[in-house]
Each structure stands twice: as structure tokens, then as C-alpha cells.
Design an enzyme around this catalytic site. Sequence first.
Site, PDB file in Angstrom:
ATOM      1  N   GLY A 184      -4.056  -1.403  -8.633  1.00  0.00           N
ATOM      2  CA  GLY A 184      -4.872  -0.242  -8.260  1.00  0.00           C
ATOM      3  C   GLY A 184      -4.292   0.351  -6.989  1.00  0.00           C
ATOM      4  O   GLY A 184      -4.011  -0.381  -6.036  1.00  0.00           O
ATOM      5  N   LYS A 185      -4.106   1.676  -6.985  1.00  0.00           N
ATOM      6  CA  LYS A 185      -3.398   2.278  -5.838  1.00  0.00           C
ATOM      7  C   LYS A 185      -4.151   2.104  -4.523  1.00  0.00           C
ATOM      8  O   LYS A 185      -3.536   1.931  -3.469  1.00  0.00           O
ATOM      9  CB  LYS A 185      -3.111   3.747  -6.123  1.00  0.00           C
ATOM     10  CG  LYS A 185      -2.147   3.926  -7.292  1.00  0.00           C
ATOM     11  CD  LYS A 185      -1.766   5.347  -7.506  1.00  0.00           C
ATOM     12  CE  LYS A 185      -1.180   5.580  -8.891  1.00  0.00           C
ATOM     13  NZ  LYS A 185      -0.090   4.664  -9.268  1.00  0.00           N
ATOM     14  N   GLU A 213      -6.978   7.951  -7.889  1.00  0.00           N
ATOM     15  CA  GLU A 213      -7.252   7.274  -9.167  1.00  0.00           C
ATOM     16  C   GLU A 213      -8.755   7.022  -9.338  1.00  0.00           C
ATOM     17  O   GLU A 213      -9.157   6.286 -10.233  1.00  0.00           O
ATOM     18  CB  GLU A 213      -6.541   5.915  -9.204  1.00  0.00           C
ATOM     19  CG  GLU A 213      -5.217   5.896  -9.916  1.00  0.00           C
ATOM     20  CD  GLU A 213      -4.654   4.491  -9.981  1.00  0.00           C
ATOM     21  OE1 GLU A 213      -3.763   4.283 -10.801  1.00  0.00           O
ATOM     22  OE2 GLU A 213      -5.085   3.596  -9.219  1.00  0.00           O
ATOM     23  N   ASP A 242       2.427   2.736  -3.056  1.00  0.00           N
ATOM     24  CA  ASP A 242       1.206   2.225  -2.406  1.00  0.00           C
ATOM     25  C   ASP A 242       1.566   1.529  -1.092  1.00  0.00           C
ATOM     26  O   ASP A 242       0.848   1.653  -0.085  1.00  0.00           O
ATOM     27  CB  ASP A 242       0.481   1.243  -3.331  1.00  0.00           C
ATOM     28  CG  ASP A 242       0.243   1.838  -4.707  1.00  0.00           C
ATOM     29  OD1 ASP A 242       0.140   3.079  -4.803  1.00  0.00           O
ATOM     30  OD2 ASP A 242       0.185   1.068  -5.681  1.00  0.00           O
ATOM     31  N   GLY A 246       5.442  -7.465  -9.663  1.00  0.00           N
ATOM     32  CA  GLY A 246       4.032  -7.349  -9.269  1.00  0.00           C
ATOM     33  C   GLY A 246       3.916  -6.384  -8.096  1.00  0.00           C
ATOM     34  O   GLY A 246       4.732  -6.421  -7.168  1.00  0.00           O
TER      35      GLY A 246
HETATM   36  O1  RIB Z   1       0.829   2.234  -8.057  1.00  0.00           O
HETATM   37  C1  RIB Z   1       0.826   1.081  -8.852  1.00  0.00           C
HETATM   38  C2  RIB Z   1      -0.545   0.864  -9.426  1.00  0.00           C
HETATM   39  O2  RIB Z   1      -0.852   1.917 -10.316  1.00  0.00           O
HETATM   40  C3  RIB Z   1      -0.661  -0.388 -10.258  1.00  0.00           C
HETATM   41  O3  RIB Z   1      -1.031  -1.510  -9.487  1.00  0.00           O
HETATM   42  C4  RIB Z   1      -1.676  -0.020 -11.307  1.00  0.00           C
HETATM   43  O4  RIB Z   1      -2.875  -0.705 -11.187  1.00  0.00           O
HETATM   44  C5  RIB Z   1      -1.862   1.491 -11.182  1.00  0.00           C
HETATM   45  O5  RIB Z   1      -3.037   1.800 -10.587  1.00  0.00           O
END
Ligand code: RIB
Length: 330
Positions: A46-47, A148, A273, A308
Site C-alpha cells: 500500500g503506497k 490510492e 513510496d 518486496g
Molecule cells: O507502490 C507499491 C504499492 O502499490 C504496493 O505495495 C501495492 O500494494 C500497491 O499499492
Amino acid sequence: MGDHAGAPAGLVVAGAINVDLVVAADRLPGPGETVVGAGMQHHGGGKGANAAVAGARAGAAVRLIGAVGTDDTGDGALRDLEVEGVDVGGVARIADEATGVALIVVDRHGENQIAVGAGANAAVDPGWVQRQLSDAVAGTGCVLVSTEIAGDAVVSAVRGAARAGVVCVLNPAPPIPAVLEVLDQRPVMTPNVGELIALVELLDGRTVKRESASAPAGRAQAAALAARLTKATASPVVVTLGADGALLVLPGRPPIHVPPGPAQVRDTTGAGDTFNGVLAAALATGAEIADAVRRATVAASLSVAHLGARAGMPRRAEIDEAVGAGRNVA
Ligand code: RIB
């Protein structure tokens, strides 16, 4: 640069929390095609959550605002964040929604393909964001927002930061239309080139043809489009260029190119991120924007060495060392 030696500076992150299901394969599948990898790995994703972890590893005191379900997946996602020292007091548990999940394939070059089931992320409530932000804003040096989550929650977070007079970094990933509603709040925008093109298309209602992704043509196009965006935000725009580093464009000034650090590419998932979390952590300490971009660029380069999104995110000492080595100073 600001004081990196004192008490951790406060960073609030509003964004998505996912669990990533990752398959490493020789290549990415085409439409209708199946590719087979050795096995599936679970990673935190998750970003928003990824950037929160990057900020915490970079030395910031981070509070995350977002949502997960009441399922076991949500329990695990929050536990992973707590282990990283992220304050998850601003994460809502939503009973009717599943925790967000991302299905990710990574190829042998480290490129990825991602499909997200948003679940609770799409149900983040703007009122919740506003309340969490008002509670957390004292002692906060920067608010980082990524898109997101529900569009009205993004608007609420950016406006809340502006109301409180706190620097806001807005990572338009993905470039949702709600972003246009908050450009006048003067966020520091951090698109990649594709997101920048999409934003300018939304702003100007025209189609923008992408130039070659390679420098110098790609860099020149990014500079021109970022300059257009600064006219709407009256704030710095930072364009992430992948293997070409980053471009810092200040309103009315020539662009500054920040080259990448050395990278051993295993998986580029989460590099953006990392960039955003480290940039925001530095800005939270009062760092100059150019110094913050240098730290973020080095950190993103370091982050891609492991499979990851969070596995390769560097800690503050590693970032200090790489920046000190001056390997990406233009
Ligand atoms: O930016 C990478 C992220 O995008 C991943 O961890 C995935 O969950 C998506 O949200």
C-alpha cells in the site's frame, strides 16, 4: 538542511494499506497469458503504509491515517506497521470491507505489474481524515498524502494540512481527478512521468504524447510539464524519473536534475513510496527541498535491491552514508 540529530520530527501520512501477494517470474504476463513463478510471498504494501515505513526508517515519528478491514489480514498489516514503529492510531477498522490486497508479478529485471483490490482503502471517510489530522497536527512538520484512497479523503487531507499551515506532499499515484480540487492548496507534487502527463492532460483537457523515456528527451519533457504544474500549485514539483533519478522544478526557475545513487535492481516495487516517505521525513525536519530530494533519490536507489516493497528500504544511517558519499550530488 534541518536538524536530523534532535527528537524525531512528526510526519503524518494519509494513504492506502495493502497486503501484497508477490510472484517473482521470468517475465510479466501479457493479456490472457499465464506465467509461472517459484512461489508466492506475502509482503506489507500500500503506497501510504509503505511511505510511512520509509519515513519511520529514515528517522521520523510517523502517524498513519487510513483504513483496513476487521479481518485477519488487517490485523497482520497493522502488526507489521507497529513493528516498524509507525503509529497506527489513525487507521480505522471497517467491518464491511476487506483489507486492501495487491496482486504483484515481478520480472527478472525488477519491473512489476500490480492489480489492487482497494477494499477498505476506498472507504476511507473524509470526516475521519479531518479528525485524525486535527488530533495529530501539533508537532507535525509534514503531511504526506497519496491517492490510492477515496478521492474525498485525499481532498480532506490536503485541505487539512493547508489549514494547519503544514507542508503537504501530494503523491498523485494514481492521478485521480480529485487532485485537481486541491492544486490551489499549494502541495508539493511528486508524480512520476506517466502521472505527470496524466495530470497535465486533466488540467488542460488535451492529449500529451510521451517523448522517449530516456534522458535527455524524457527529462526535457518532464521539466516542461512540471513547469506547467507549478503554475497551478505555485509550489515545487518533484518528478521521479526511475533509473534517471529525479527532477526538482521550482516555480519560475530552471529544473535541477538529481542523479540516482548506485542500484542493484531486484524489485522496483515501492521505490516511489520510499522516495516519498524519505522526502516527507526530511521536509518534516525543515530540510531544504533540494536536500530532501537528494536524500529521497539515494534512498529510492537503495530500496530496489530486495523482493518486496519494504524489504530494501534503507534506515537513516544508510541514507546519511550514501548522501555523505556524495554519489548523487549534481
Ligand atoms: O507502490 C507499491 C504499492 O502499490 C504496493 O505495495 C501495492 O500494494 C500497491 O499499492
